[in-house]
Design a protein around this motif. Structure first.
Motif, PDB file in Angstrom:
ATOM      1  N   ALA A 166       0.830  -1.209   0.000  1.00 56.52           N
ATOM      2  CA  ALA A 166       0.000   0.000   0.000  1.00 56.52           C
ATOM      3  C   ALA A 166       0.862   1.256   0.000  1.00 56.52           C
ATOM      4  N   VAL A 167       1.976   1.221   0.719  1.00 61.52           N
ATOM      5  CA  VAL A 167       2.920   2.348   0.721  1.00 61.52           C
ATOM      6  C   VAL A 167       3.624   2.443  -0.630  1.00 61.52           C
ATOM      7  N   ASN A 168       4.105   1.318  -1.135  1.00 63.92           N
ATOM      8  CA  ASN A 168       4.841   1.336  -2.404  1.00 63.92           C
ATOM      9  C   ASN A 168       3.985   1.865  -3.552  1.00 63.92           C
ATOM     10  N   GLU A 169       2.743   1.409  -3.622  1.00 60.58           N
ATOM     11  CA  GLU A 169       1.846   1.871  -4.683  1.00 60.58           C
ATOM     12  C   GLU A 169       1.591   3.367  -4.558  1.00 60.58           C
ATOM     13  N   ALA A 170       1.471   3.845  -3.322  1.00 60.38           N
ATOM     14  CA  ALA A 170       1.252   5.274  -3.103  1.00 60.38           C
ATOM     15  C   ALA A 170       2.473   6.089  -3.515  1.00 60.38           C
ATOM     16  N   ASN A 224      -2.212   3.845   0.087  1.00 56.16           N
ATOM     17  CA  ASN A 224      -3.559   3.788  -0.493  1.00 56.16           C
ATOM     18  C   ASN A 224      -4.450   2.839   0.301  1.00 56.16           C
ATOM     19  N   ALA A 225      -4.202   2.801   1.619  1.00 57.11           N
ATOM     20  CA  ALA A 225      -5.012   1.996   2.529  1.00 57.11           C
ATOM     21  C   ALA A 225      -5.135   2.737   3.848  1.00 57.11           C
ATOM     22  N   ASP A 226      -6.107   2.358   4.649  1.00 50.05           N
ATOM     23  CA  ASP A 226      -6.289   2.950   5.966  1.00 50.05           C
ATOM     24  C   ASP A 226      -5.394   2.257   6.980  1.00 50.05           C
ATOM     25  N   ALA A 227      -5.183   2.908   8.118  1.00 43.18           N
ATOM     26  CA  ALA A 227      -4.297   2.362   9.146  1.00 43.18           C
ATOM     27  C   ALA A 227      -4.714   0.965   9.578  1.00 43.18           C
ATOM     28  N   ALA A 228      -6.015   0.733   9.684  1.00 41.36           N
ATOM     29  CA  ALA A 228      -6.513  -0.567  10.147  1.00 41.36           C
ATOM     30  C   ALA A 228      -6.157  -1.695   9.181  1.00 41.36           C
ATOM     31  N   ASP A 229      -5.903  -1.339   7.918  1.00 39.91           N
ATOM     32  CA  ASP A 229      -5.610  -2.346   6.903  1.00 39.91           C
ATOM     33  C   ASP A 229      -4.111  -2.505   6.637  1.00 39.91           C
ATOM     34  N   ILE A 230      -3.296  -1.736   7.360  1.00 46.32           N
ATOM     35  CA  ILE A 230      -1.846  -1.789   7.175  1.00 46.32           C
ATOM     36  C   ILE A 230      -1.223  -2.509   8.364  1.00 46.32           C
ATOM     37  N   ARG A 231      -0.564  -3.625   8.109  1.00 56.04           N
ATOM     38  CA  ARG A 231       0.068  -4.373   9.193  1.00 56.04           C
ATOM     39  C   ARG A 231       1.118  -3.510   9.874  1.00 56.04           C
ATOM     40  N   ARG A 232       1.000  -3.397  11.181  1.00 57.63           N
ATOM     41  CA  ARG A 232       1.857  -2.549  12.000  1.00 57.63           C
ATOM     42  C   ARG A 232       1.734  -1.074  11.623  1.00 57.63           C
ATOM     43  N   GLY A 233       0.613  -0.687  11.030  1.00 56.80           N
ATOM     44  CA  GLY A 233       0.367   0.722  10.760  1.00 56.80           C
ATOM     45  C   GLY A 233       0.129   1.478  12.054  1.00 56.80           C
ATOM     46  N   GLU A 258      -5.236  10.285   3.353  1.00 60.33           N
ATOM     47  CA  GLU A 258      -5.289  11.745   3.240  1.00 60.33           C
ATOM     48  C   GLU A 258      -3.920  12.322   2.897  1.00 60.33           C
ATOM     49  N   GLU A 259      -2.863  11.706   3.421  1.00 61.94           N
ATOM     50  CA  GLU A 259      -1.523  12.187   3.084  1.00 61.94           C
ATOM     51  C   GLU A 259      -1.215  11.922   1.605  1.00 61.94           C
ATOM     52  N   LEU A 260      -1.657  10.796   1.083  1.00 64.35           N
ATOM     53  CA  LEU A 260      -1.508  10.541  -0.352  1.00 64.35           C
ATOM     54  C   LEU A 260      -2.308  11.557  -1.154  1.00 64.35           C
TER      55      LEU A 260
END
Length: 291
Positions: free
Chosen positions: A24-28, A243-252, A260-262
């Motif tokens: 999700a980070v890489n795609e963003a 491109n994901a929310d914190a709840a969907d990011i492992r160890r987010g 929103e930052e993206l």
């Protein structure tokens, strides 16, 4: 070797930290570079999606990719048996940052393991074949004098030319958001020491940074409020787009507003504000403009 003399004016590095943490980070990062204002990304060498990040970085030719030295909230690049004093029973870096900081100062064996791990991360980055644009550290742990000295000494062998100084000007944040209380930093002396050390080592450094007080919340509204107040010189804004929310990011981080930052990095209003305020987008190394 001749030193680089930066041009006058307002210059801005826009960095995404934690590149390689997950897809999700890489795609963003890829989207924010191709379609937005992103100029740099800081790569974690043992993230869950580091190999994917390396593949993307190789095709994003103008993206300034740096090394995000990780000594907390992650796994070591070195073999566990070589850095036992840095990790817990699960093989992850200890997250007792105060205790770790004391051990880094006082324990010669821990310092040896620390230098070994920092070298391993530089070595892993070098093996990617990517050009090293800059170096910083997860949770800004390079402000620790022991870590800073090791990074500068070891990094020189790997072509390190630029380092982030996590020194955020409180007066500018208060001008951007009048009435909001911004705590005073207690690290002034240590950050001045870090800046002096980096300059003595002939590193390019940012004059100002933005993203500390608003970490995880560098939204469009905040960028629009901040940009008119950016000072002359080399500024850096860093954020954590995904491109994901914190709840969907492992160890987010639960309160981080990743989407929103993206969106802020992709915002046409933000891009226009940079134009209106004559702010040039650049990378760290040589303060090269974004192509």
């Amino acid at each position: 070797m001749a030193t680089f003399t930066p041009p006058a004016g307002k210059r801005l590095i826009v960095t995404a930290d934690d590149f390689g943490m997950n897809l999700a980070v890489n795609e963003a990062v890829e989207q924010a570079y191709n379609e937005g204002i992103l100029t740099c990304a800081s790569l974690m060498m043992k993230g869950a999606a580091t190999q994917d990040a390396i593949v993307r970085a190789r095709r994003l030719k103008g993206l300034g990719v740096g090394l995000h030295i990780t000594l907390a909230d992650g796994r070591p690049t070195s073999s566990r048996r070589l850095v036992r004093g840095l990790i817990d029973q699960e093989g992850r870096f200890r997250n007792d940052l105060v205790g770790s900081g004391v051990r880094w100062f006082l324990n010669p064996l821990i310092r040896l393991q620390l230098a070994r791990e920092i070298n391993a991360q530089f070595q892993a980055f070098a093996a990617t074949g990517l050009v090293l644009d800059h170096v910083n550290a997860h949770k800004h742990l390079h402000f620790h004098p022991t870590v800073a000295a090791m990074i500068l000494s070891i990094g020189r062998r790997y072509g390190m030319l630029a380092m982030r100084i996590p020194d955020e000007p409180r007066n500018i944040l208060m001008a951007a958001e009048p009435g909001r209380e911004i705590p005073k930093s207690r690290l002034g002396f240590i950050l001045r020491l870090l800046r002096r050390r980096a300059k003595r080592a002939k590193m390019a450094v940012n004059d100002n940074i933005f993203g500390l007080a608003w970490s995880g919340a560098m939204t469009e509204d905040r960028l629009l409020a901040l940009i008119p107040h950016l000072p002359e010189g080399l500024n850096e804004i860093y954020s954590h787009p995904a491109n994901a929310d914190a709840a969907d990011i492992r160890r987010g981080v639960p309160h981080y507003r990743y989407r929103e930052e993206l969106a802020a990095l992709l915002s046409p209003r933000v891009r226009q504000a940079l134009i209106d305020n004559q702010v040039k987008l650049v990378r760290f190394a040589g303060s090269s403009p974004k192509s």
